[in-house]
Scaffold this motif. Structure first.
Motif, PDB file in Angstrom:
ATOM      1  N   TYR A   4       0.852  -1.189   0.000  1.00  0.00           N
ATOM      2  CA  TYR A   4       0.000   0.000   0.000  1.00  0.00           C
ATOM      3  C   TYR A   4       0.891   1.243   0.000  1.00  0.00           C
ATOM      4  O   TYR A   4       1.834   1.346   0.786  1.00  0.00           O
ATOM      5  N   LEU A   5       0.610   2.186  -0.894  1.00  0.00           N
ATOM      6  CA  LEU A   5       1.449   3.366  -1.042  1.00  0.00           C
ATOM      7  C   LEU A   5       0.572   4.609  -1.142  1.00  0.00           C
ATOM      8  O   LEU A   5      -0.306   4.693  -2.001  1.00  0.00           O
ATOM      9  N   ARG A   6       0.797   5.551  -0.247  1.00  0.00           N
ATOM     10  CA  ARG A   6       0.045   6.803  -0.262  1.00  0.00           C
ATOM     11  C   ARG A   6       0.874   7.897  -0.938  1.00  0.00           C
ATOM     12  O   ARG A   6       2.038   8.096  -0.593  1.00  0.00           O
ATOM     13  N   PHE A   7       0.251   8.602  -1.862  1.00  0.00           N
ATOM     14  CA  PHE A   7       0.935   9.647  -2.625  1.00  0.00           C
ATOM     15  C   PHE A   7       0.059  10.901  -2.593  1.00  0.00           C
ATOM     16  O   PHE A   7      -1.104  10.871  -3.002  1.00  0.00           O
ATOM     17  N   ALA A   8       0.613  11.996  -2.064  1.00  0.00           N
ATOM     18  CA  ALA A   8      -0.106  13.275  -2.008  1.00  0.00           C
ATOM     19  C   ALA A   8       0.646  14.313  -2.836  1.00  0.00           C
ATOM     20  O   ALA A   8       1.864  14.428  -2.738  1.00  0.00           O
ATOM     21  N   SER A   9      -0.097  15.063  -3.658  1.00  0.00           N
ATOM     22  CA  SER A   9       0.510  16.092  -4.497  1.00  0.00           C
ATOM     23  C   SER A   9      -0.039  17.458  -4.120  1.00  0.00           C
ATOM     24  O   SER A   9      -1.261  17.655  -4.082  1.00  0.00           O
ATOM     25  N   VAL A  72      -1.291  16.197   5.008  1.00  0.00           N
ATOM     26  CA  VAL A  72      -0.764  15.579   6.236  1.00  0.00           C
ATOM     27  C   VAL A  72      -1.718  14.503   6.743  1.00  0.00           C
ATOM     28  O   VAL A  72      -1.295  13.425   7.174  1.00  0.00           O
ATOM     29  N   ALA A  73      -3.014  14.783   6.654  1.00  0.00           N
ATOM     30  CA  ALA A  73      -4.012  13.810   7.101  1.00  0.00           C
ATOM     31  C   ALA A  73      -3.979  12.532   6.256  1.00  0.00           C
ATOM     32  O   ALA A  73      -4.355  11.455   6.728  1.00  0.00           O
ATOM     33  N   HIS A  74      -3.519  12.663   5.016  1.00  0.00           N
ATOM     34  CA  HIS A  74      -3.412  11.499   4.123  1.00  0.00           C
ATOM     35  C   HIS A  74      -2.275  10.572   4.540  1.00  0.00           C
ATOM     36  O   HIS A  74      -2.219   9.423   4.093  1.00  0.00           O
ATOM     37  N   ARG A  75      -1.363  11.054   5.368  1.00  0.00           N
ATOM     38  CA  ARG A  75      -0.193  10.297   5.842  1.00  0.00           C
ATOM     39  C   ARG A  75       0.588   9.717   4.654  1.00  0.00           C
ATOM     40  O   ARG A  75       0.803   8.494   4.551  1.00  0.00           O
ATOM     41  N   PRO A  76       1.072  10.562   3.771  1.00  0.00           N
ATOM     42  CA  PRO A  76       1.680  10.071   2.528  1.00  0.00           C
ATOM     43  C   PRO A  76       3.044   9.424   2.733  1.00  0.00           C
ATOM     44  O   PRO A  76       3.831   9.819   3.601  1.00  0.00           O
ATOM     45  N   ASP A  77       3.303   8.425   1.906  1.00  0.00           N
ATOM     46  CA  ASP A  77       4.643   7.863   1.814  1.00  0.00           C
ATOM     47  C   ASP A  77       5.495   8.712   0.870  1.00  0.00           C
ATOM     48  O   ASP A  77       6.712   8.802   1.032  1.00  0.00           O
ATOM     49  N   ILE A  78       4.832   9.293  -0.125  1.00  0.00           N
ATOM     50  CA  ILE A  78       5.473  10.195  -1.089  1.00  0.00           C
ATOM     51  C   ILE A  78       4.627  11.453  -1.162  1.00  0.00           C
ATOM     52  O   ILE A  78       3.393  11.380  -1.249  1.00  0.00           O
ATOM     53  N   ALA A 114       7.031  11.214   4.902  1.00  0.00           N
ATOM     54  CA  ALA A 114       6.935  11.214   3.443  1.00  0.00           C
ATOM     55  C   ALA A 114       8.275  11.503   2.789  1.00  0.00           C
ATOM     56  O   ALA A 114       9.080  12.303   3.281  1.00  0.00           O
ATOM     57  N   LEU A 115       8.501  10.867   1.655  1.00  0.00           N
ATOM     58  CA  LEU A 115       9.622  11.186   0.781  1.00  0.00           C
ATOM     59  C   LEU A 115       9.192  12.379  -0.071  1.00  0.00           C
ATOM     60  O   LEU A 115       8.201  12.303  -0.801  1.00  0.00           O
ATOM     61  N   LEU A 116       9.925  13.483   0.011  1.00  0.00           N
ATOM     62  CA  LEU A 116       9.542  14.704  -0.681  1.00  0.00           C
ATOM     63  C   LEU A 116       9.998  14.699  -2.133  1.00  0.00           C
ATOM     64  O   LEU A 116      11.137  14.337  -2.443  1.00  0.00           O
ATOM     65  N   LEU A 117       9.103  15.142  -3.013  1.00  0.00           N
ATOM     66  CA  LEU A 117       9.430  15.389  -4.415  1.00  0.00           C
ATOM     67  C   LEU A 117       9.320  16.893  -4.641  1.00  0.00           C
ATOM     68  O   LEU A 117       8.268  17.478  -4.406  1.00  0.00           O
TER      69      LEU A 117
END
Length: 281
Positions: A4-9, A72-78, A114-117
């Motif tokens: 499972y991978l969470r990604f927020a943009s 932040v609420a999404h708790r992203p991995d990326i 999260a890993l920042l892009l």
């Protein structure tokens, strides 16, 4: 079972996807863009929860006030944080505030693990074909924003793409009709660079294709409709916002050139980086 991978943009119109039109079946907004393309590629190997919070026209302050809490609420991995160009085109330019916004957003996202892009921006004035009197101060502002992203990267790490190193950035095919937003090809190249960086970090998934596919084919009619509906109003808003500043700057530079010619000194002036140019100035 796939990881499972969470990604927020977070960001502005580029991350929202403008410039890469698709059908409503592909995206309800009618736009796809680099972040959705990257998410789709990640989904070839991961169970991806993608949260695109970007808003067209957003500034760094808009990200902090309207996007960050949900990210932040999404708790992203990326988490991608690509914003700042709109700030450079406002009369309310204030690099100290932009720094506070971007550093604060990066800290909050990094705090979730999260890993920042992030990205460094190219010389937009060169792409627009702006005269030197506008291009030089705009370039100085963009470099000031890039300096903030350098600090973000040095402090919080992550992966970043430097658009100024893209050989295609001055190619017409990289841009949509307004030359402000990437075309489908531009979005794909941006996504591919992030995908390659993620692969180097150990993520294994199908790379983003750089071959245009699945987008809505544009024509001169759709281009004209886009420019009438979006492009011309954008230019009008920026002209009202930056018009007085541009006129003042042109007059100052012309005066500096005359004085330099008389005194044998160096002609021209630059807007000091980091100095606020307010609407009332």
């Amino acid at each position: 079972m796939a990881r499972y991978l969470r990604f927020a943009s977070l960001g502005d119109s580029t991350t929202y996807g403008i410039g890469d039109p698709v059908s409503a079946q592909v995206s309800p907004s009618g736009w796809r863009g680099w972040a959705r393309l990257l998410s789709g590629s990640l989904a070839s190997a991961y169970d991806v929860s993608f949260c695109n919070l970007a808003v067209s026209g957003a500034t760094s302050r808009c990200v902090v006030e309207g996007q960050l809490a949900d990210a932040v609420a999404h708790r992203p991995d990326i988490a991608s944080l690509v914003v700042g160009v709109n700030d450079t085109m406002r009369s309310t330019w204030d690099v100290a505030r932009i720094r506070a916004d971007l550093m604060g957003a990066a800290e909050a996202l990094h705090g979730t693990g999260a890993l920042l892009l992030t990205a460094r921006f190219h010389d937009h004035g060169r792409v627009f074909g702006l005269p030197g009197v506008l291009r030089r101060p705009l370039a100085a502002r963009i470099e000031a924003v890039n300096g903030v992203y350098d600090e973000v990267h040095a402090t919080y790490g992550g992966l970043r793409v430097d658009l100024a190193t893209f050989p295609q950035v001055l190619d017409r095919s990289f841009w949509s009709v307004d030359r402000l937003h990437p075309s489908e090809l531009g979005h794909r190249l941006f996504a591919r660079h992030f995908a390659d960086l993620l692969a180097a970090e150990g993520f294994e998934f199908e790379p983003v294709s750089v071959v245009p596919e699945g987008g809505v084919t544009s024509s001169w009619r759709t281009d004209v409709r886009w420019m009438v509906a979006e492009g011309a109003p954008w230019v009008g808003r920026r002209a009202r916002d930056l018009g007085p500043w541009a006129v003042r700057l042109a007059w100052t530079e012309a005066r500096g050139a005359r004085e330099g010619a008389r005194g044998g000194g160096r002609a021209g002036v630059r807007e000091p980086v980091g100095v606020r140019v307010g609407a009332g100035q």
